[in-house]
Write a protein that holds these residues in place. Structure first.
Motif, PDB file in Angstrom:
ATOM      1  N   ILE A 184       0.831  -1.202   0.000  1.00 30.41           N
ATOM      2  CA  ILE A 184       0.000   0.000   0.000  1.00 30.41           C
ATOM      3  C   ILE A 184       0.875   1.267   0.000  1.00 30.41           C
ATOM      4  CG2 ILE A 184      -1.799   1.228   1.303  1.00 30.41           C
ATOM      5  CD1 ILE A 184      -2.747  -1.501   0.253  1.00 30.41           C
ATOM      6  N   PRO A 185       0.689   2.149  -1.001  1.00 25.83           N
ATOM      7  CA  PRO A 185       1.514   3.362  -1.049  1.00 25.83           C
ATOM      8  C   PRO A 185       1.121   4.357   0.042  1.00 25.83           C
ATOM      9  CG  PRO A 185      -0.172   3.467  -2.751  1.00 25.83           C
ATOM     10  CD  PRO A 185      -0.290   2.101  -2.106  1.00 25.83           C
ATOM     11  N   ILE A 186       2.136   4.947   0.692  1.00 28.34           N
ATOM     12  CA  ILE A 186       1.868   5.874   1.808  1.00 28.34           C
ATOM     13  C   ILE A 186       2.693   7.159   1.720  1.00 28.34           C
ATOM     14  CG2 ILE A 186       1.355   3.914   3.359  1.00 28.34           C
ATOM     15  CD1 ILE A 186       4.317   5.475   4.475  1.00 28.34           C
ATOM     16  N   GLY A 187       3.424   7.343   0.618  1.00 28.06           N
ATOM     17  CA  GLY A 187       4.414   8.436   0.568  1.00 28.06           C
ATOM     18  C   GLY A 187       3.862   9.843   0.436  1.00 28.06           C
ATOM     19  N   ASP A 188       2.550   9.942   0.113  1.00 29.81           N
ATOM     20  CA  ASP A 188       1.892  11.239  -0.082  1.00 29.81           C
ATOM     21  C   ASP A 188       2.374  11.930  -1.366  1.00 29.81           C
ATOM     22  OD1 ASP A 188       0.083  13.294   0.536  1.00 29.81           O
ATOM     23  OD2 ASP A 188       0.622  13.234   2.656  1.00 29.81           O
ATOM     24  N   ARG A 189       1.849  13.093  -1.641  1.00 28.57           N
ATOM     25  CA  ARG A 189       2.092  13.920  -2.839  1.00 28.57           C
ATOM     26  C   ARG A 189       1.595  13.273  -4.138  1.00 28.57           C
ATOM     27  NH1 ARG A 189       5.403  18.382  -4.910  1.00 28.57           N
ATOM     28  NH2 ARG A 189       6.205  18.701  -2.820  1.00 28.57           N
ATOM     29  N   PHE A 190       2.101  12.078  -4.489  1.00 28.10           N
ATOM     30  CA  PHE A 190       1.687  11.413  -5.731  1.00 28.10           C
ATOM     31  C   PHE A 190       0.677  10.289  -5.472  1.00 28.10           C
ATOM     32  CE2 PHE A 190       6.176  12.739  -6.500  1.00 28.10           C
ATOM     33  CZ  PHE A 190       5.918  13.718  -7.452  1.00 28.10           C
ATOM     34  N   THR A 191       0.551   9.897  -4.217  1.00 24.73           N
ATOM     35  CA  THR A 191      -0.329   8.783  -3.833  1.00 24.73           C
ATOM     36  C   THR A 191      -0.983   9.118  -2.487  1.00 24.73           C
ATOM     37  OG1 THR A 191       1.284   7.607  -2.458  1.00 24.73           O
ATOM     38  CG2 THR A 191       1.357   7.135  -4.835  1.00 24.73           C
ATOM     39  N   LEU A 206      10.770  14.116  -1.809  1.00 20.93           N
ATOM     40  CA  LEU A 206       9.391  14.550  -2.058  1.00 20.93           C
ATOM     41  C   LEU A 206       8.366  13.634  -1.401  1.00 20.93           C
ATOM     42  CD1 LEU A 206       9.435  15.494  -5.867  1.00 20.93           C
ATOM     43  CD2 LEU A 206       9.086  17.050  -3.944  1.00 20.93           C
ATOM     44  N   LEU A 207       8.752  12.410  -1.134  1.00 20.84           N
ATOM     45  CA  LEU A 207       7.819  11.446  -0.533  1.00 20.84           C
ATOM     46  C   LEU A 207       7.953  11.531   0.976  1.00 20.84           C
ATOM     47  CD1 LEU A 207       8.379   8.397  -2.932  1.00 20.84           C
ATOM     48  CD2 LEU A 207       6.749  10.280  -3.138  1.00 20.84           C
ATOM     49  N   THR A 208       7.072  12.316   1.593  1.00 20.76           N
ATOM     50  CA  THR A 208       7.231  12.652   3.008  1.00 20.76           C
ATOM     51  C   THR A 208       6.455  11.725   3.944  1.00 20.76           C
ATOM     52  OG1 THR A 208       5.428  14.221   2.741  1.00 20.76           O
ATOM     53  CG2 THR A 208       7.667  15.089   2.501  1.00 20.76           C
ATOM     54  N   GLY A 209       5.587  10.879   3.391  1.00 25.68           N
ATOM     55  CA  GLY A 209       4.783  10.000   4.247  1.00 25.68           C
ATOM     56  C   GLY A 209       5.671   9.100   5.098  1.00 25.68           C
ATOM     57  N   ASP A 210       5.349   9.035   6.395  1.00 34.60           N
ATOM     58  CA  ASP A 210       6.183   8.306   7.355  1.00 34.60           C
ATOM     59  C   ASP A 210       5.530   6.956   7.689  1.00 34.60           C
ATOM     60  OD1 ASP A 210       7.523   7.334   9.569  1.00 34.60           O
ATOM     61  OD2 ASP A 210       7.079   9.064  10.855  1.00 34.60           O
ATOM     62  N   PRO A 211       6.234   5.853   7.461  1.00 34.32           N
ATOM     63  CA  PRO A 211       5.622   4.537   7.709  1.00 34.32           C
ATOM     64  C   PRO A 211       5.251   4.307   9.168  1.00 34.32           C
ATOM     65  CG  PRO A 211       7.970   4.320   7.226  1.00 34.32           C
ATOM     66  CD  PRO A 211       7.600   5.739   6.934  1.00 34.32           C
ATOM     67  N   GLU A 212       5.979   4.926  10.082  1.00 34.19           N
ATOM     68  CA  GLU A 212       5.636   4.766  11.510  1.00 34.19           C
ATOM     69  C   GLU A 212       4.323   5.484  11.828  1.00 34.19           C
ATOM     70  OE1 GLU A 212       6.943   2.765  13.559  1.00 34.19           O
ATOM     71  OE2 GLU A 212       8.925   2.322  12.690  1.00 34.19           O
ATOM     72  N   ASP A 213       4.120   6.633  11.208  1.00 33.57           N
ATOM     73  CA  ASP A 213       2.860   7.366  11.352  1.00 33.57           C
ATOM     74  C   ASP A 213       1.712   6.500  10.810  1.00 33.57           C
ATOM     75  OD1 ASP A 213       0.873   9.297  11.533  1.00 33.57           O
ATOM     76  OD2 ASP A 213       1.526  10.373   9.725  1.00 33.57           O
ATOM     77  N   PHE A 214       1.945   5.906   9.631  1.00 29.46           N
ATOM     78  CA  PHE A 214       0.945   5.008   9.028  1.00 29.46           C
ATOM     79  C   PHE A 214       0.624   3.847   9.969  1.00 29.46           C
ATOM     80  CE2 PHE A 214       0.532   1.122   6.295  1.00 29.46           C
ATOM     81  CZ  PHE A 214      -0.771   1.347   5.867  1.00 29.46           C
TER      82      PHE A 214
END
Ligand code: NI
Ligand code: MN
Length: 229
Positions: free
Chosen positions: A165-172, A201-209
């Motif tokens: 599952i993509p979690i990086g934000d901005r593009f997904t 650019l991919l700021t999504g944090d897997p620990e936050d997820f």
């Protein structure tokens, strides 16, 4: 089923005796585990979710080198066919095929899919996710996508136990929306966050997820790490 994360959205899946690559963005991928290709003697199939460079990546080169079958949107198959790839399984959204004992289902993703050539976008058809099924196992690679409630339909129809599952934000999706996908629409037992940390650019944090997911167990992998699922 054995699953190795190769950084970004790239995986090596061993399922039903088949060696399958998904979104082989190897060249130029800062998270690709160096040396992995040297240890890989066989590739049967390469699945491509959409036509962006960070997913299509090394598809044509690897398909040629290993004699692998490319399984992708019709336009992507024609594109790599034009680069000399001989074994092609063109598909479109909603369809399924059986190839070497593995069932591949192309499911929707909300994203775009084009290559830029001489400053102009060339369409690569619609973006997709894929469900891979064999031996009673069902794996969902969501591709690059926004959150959409018809993920519940993907769950109902194909019963995936494992989700990439993509979690990086901005593009997904980012951590918050990806957690909604898992908590409200999917019913995954194991969830691997992808499409994070590759570039700044991919700021999504897997620990936050992980902290937000209440349904299913989140496993944060290191690039090159293999798990049996
Ligand atoms: Ni993309
Ligand atoms: Mn991408």
């Amino acid at each position: 089923m054995k699953l190795t994360w190769l950084g970004h959205a790239a995986f090596h899946i061993e399922l039903a005796g088949r060696n399958i690559l998904i979104d082989p963005f190897w060249t130029g991928n800062p998270k690709f585990p160096q040396g992995y290709e040297e240890g890989l003697s066989r590739v049967d199939a390469i699945v491509v979710t959409h036509g962006h460079e960070d997913h299509l990546g090394d598809t044509a080169r690897l398909a040629t080198k290993y004699g692998a079958t490319v399984i992708a949107q019709y336009e992507i198959c024609m594109w790599v066919g034009g680069q000399g790839v001989e074994r092609l399984q063109p598909m479109n959204t909603g369809g399924a095929i059986l190839e070497g004992g593995v069932r591949y289902v192309m499911v929707p993703a909300f994203h775009s899919s084009a290559m830029i050539r001489d400053g102009t976008p060339v369409t690569m058809g619609d973006p997709a996710g894929f469900v891979l099924q064999a031996d009673g196992r069902s794996l969902y690679h969501a591709g690059d996508t926004a959150l959409f409630s018809d993920m519940a339909l993907i769950q109902r129809l194909y019963r995936p136990q494992v989700g990439l599952i993509p979690i990086g934000d901005r593009f997904t999706m980012g951590p918050e929306t990806a957690a909604i996908a898992c908590n409200e629409y999917l019913e995954l037992e194991l969830i691997v966050p992808i499409h994070w940390g590759t570039f700044d650019l991919l700021t999504g944090d897997p620990e936050d997820f992980k902290a937000r997911v209440t349904r299913g167990s989140v496993r944060i992998l290191e690039p090159g790490e293999t798990i049996e699922v």
